[in-house]
Design a protein around this motif. Structure first.
Motif, mmCIF file in Angstrom:
data_model
loop_
_atom_site.group_PDB
_atom_site.id
_atom_site.type_symbol
_atom_site.label_atom_id
_atom_site.label_comp_id
_atom_site.label_asym_id
_atom_site.label_seq_id
_atom_site.Cartn_x
_atom_site.Cartn_y
_atom_site.Cartn_z
ATOM 1 N N ILE A 51 0.868 -1.179 0.000
ATOM 2 C CA ILE A 51 0.000 0.000 0.000
ATOM 3 C C ILE A 51 0.902 1.224 0.000
ATOM 4 N N ALA A 52 0.580 2.213 -0.825
ATOM 5 C CA ALA A 52 1.445 3.387 -0.932
ATOM 6 C C ALA A 52 0.630 4.666 -0.988
ATOM 7 N N ASP A 53 1.295 5.771 -0.642
ATOM 8 C CA ASP A 53 0.687 7.071 -0.885
ATOM 9 C C ASP A 53 1.312 7.672 -2.147
ATOM 10 N N GLN A 54 0.955 8.886 -2.479
ATOM 11 C CA GLN A 54 1.374 9.463 -3.761
ATOM 12 C C GLN A 54 2.820 9.961 -3.757
ATOM 13 N N THR A 55 3.483 9.911 -2.609
ATOM 14 C CA THR A 55 4.897 10.311 -2.551
ATOM 15 C C THR A 55 5.842 9.146 -2.787
ATOM 16 N N ALA A 56 5.328 7.940 -2.878
ATOM 17 C CA ALA A 56 6.172 6.751 -2.955
ATOM 18 C C ALA A 56 6.953 6.695 -4.270
ATOM 19 N N SER A 57 8.221 6.305 -4.172
ATOM 20 C CA SER A 57 9.044 6.061 -5.350
ATOM 21 C C SER A 57 9.952 4.866 -5.066
ATOM 22 N N PHE A 58 10.360 4.185 -6.136
ATOM 23 C CA PHE A 58 11.071 2.911 -6.003
ATOM 24 C C PHE A 58 12.245 2.893 -6.967
ATOM 25 N N SER A 59 13.438 2.560 -6.480
ATOM 26 C CA SER A 59 14.615 2.548 -7.352
ATOM 27 C C SER A 59 15.598 1.468 -6.934
ATOM 28 N N LEU A 60 16.422 1.060 -7.914
ATOM 29 C CA LEU A 60 17.541 0.149 -7.696
ATOM 30 C C LEU A 60 18.792 0.881 -8.188
ATOM 31 N N SER A 61 19.617 1.345 -7.270
ATOM 32 C CA SER A 61 20.759 2.192 -7.636
ATOM 33 C C SER A 61 22.078 1.434 -7.721
ATOM 34 N N GLU A 62 22.057 0.120 -7.503
ATOM 35 C CA GLU A 62 23.294 -0.629 -7.306
ATOM 36 C C GLU A 62 24.290 -0.535 -8.458
ATOM 37 N N LEU A 63 23.808 -0.595 -9.715
ATOM 38 C CA LEU A 63 24.729 -0.598 -10.851
ATOM 39 C C LEU A 63 25.563 0.671 -10.933
#
Length: 260
Positions: free
Chosen positions: A126-138
């Protein structure tokens, strides 16, 4: 209501619901050994108690931002060449995925790298409108070996592949379309309460039987655990990657940036 405070998390129990909040405000809610250990303690307690729902939460601005580079940096500067195994963290995610309770990630703000492991391993997001998702490893010569088995299981190979290669955040609408997020609302606390009103009716035996069955249909994270852990340890033990992390912590510069 019982309230328990640890060093890196806050935990409260309300009837059959456990609320577990990552609480490292001075470290951007990153993952260190203490946080993993405390979360595992709570999970083990929930397995053998009457808890039927676990709600994971973070700070309003950041849910969880991945590995604690400061802790890794201190280990490297102390002369440790071989990176520690991430098996405890992987086992924590497996408990979220397979344990005899419904697991919910209530996401507000940023989720990055290892933080995405908690989200991908949860039953409901469940998320609100501020949620963001990233994979920065590379960006650091690494890749999310331990996250990917859980993420691929949730959103599919190509979308997980794209997120890994691009390293940029995806926002909540796209995350909904990709099935990374199940439900979204600006008032996510209200949305969470509505979910809990239904989920709290489920009994623990039924949840345990169902999750055992559903996870047997796609057992990718358990099957690939050994390979993922080996790859992760090799990457973090690579001298070039270690130098990139040390430089980033000391100067804020990414590996591709030239020194002034």
């Amino acid at each position: 209501m019982d309230v328990v405070t640890y060093q890196t998390i806050k935990v409260r129990f309300q009837e059959s619901i456990c609320y577990l909040t990552f609480h490292r405000p001075d470290a951007n809610n990153t993952i260190n050994d203490q946080l993993i250990d405390e979360c595992l303690q709570v999970m083990n307690q929930c397995e053998t108690s009457s808890v039927t729902v676990i709600v994971l939460e973070g700070l309003p601005e950041v849910f969880c931002f991945g590995a604690d580079f400061q802790e890794i940096y201190q280990e490297m500067k102390s002369g440790r060449k071989q990176a520690s195994s991430q098996e405890p963290l992987y086992d924590l995610w497996l408990k979220l995925q397979t344990g005899p309770f419904v697991t919910i990630s209530h996401v507000r703000g940023k989720v990055n790298a290892g933080g995405l492991g908690f989200v991908a391993a949860s039953d409901i997001v469940i998320a609100d409108q501020t949620a963001s998702f990233s994979l920065s490893e590379l960006l650091f010569g690494l890749y999310p070996a331990c996250v990917l088995p859980f993420l691929i299981r949730r959103i599919g190979y190509q979308k997980a592949h794209y997120m890994t290669l691009m390293t940029k955040p995806i926002f909540v609408q796209e995350a909904m379309e990709w099935s990374l997020v199940d439900a979204c609302d600006a008032q996510s606390e209200v949305l969470l309460r509505k979910h809990l009103l239904r989920l709290r009716r489920l009994n623990k035996k039924a949840i345990a039987r169902y999750k055992q069955f559903i996870n047997s249909l796609d057992d990718r994270p358990r099957r690939t655990k050994s390979m993922a852990l080996t790859e992760n340890q090799d990457m973090f033990s690579d001298p070039q990657n270690q130098m990139g992390i040390i430089r980033y912590v000391e100067t804020g510069q990414f590996p591709w940036e030239k020194s002034p």
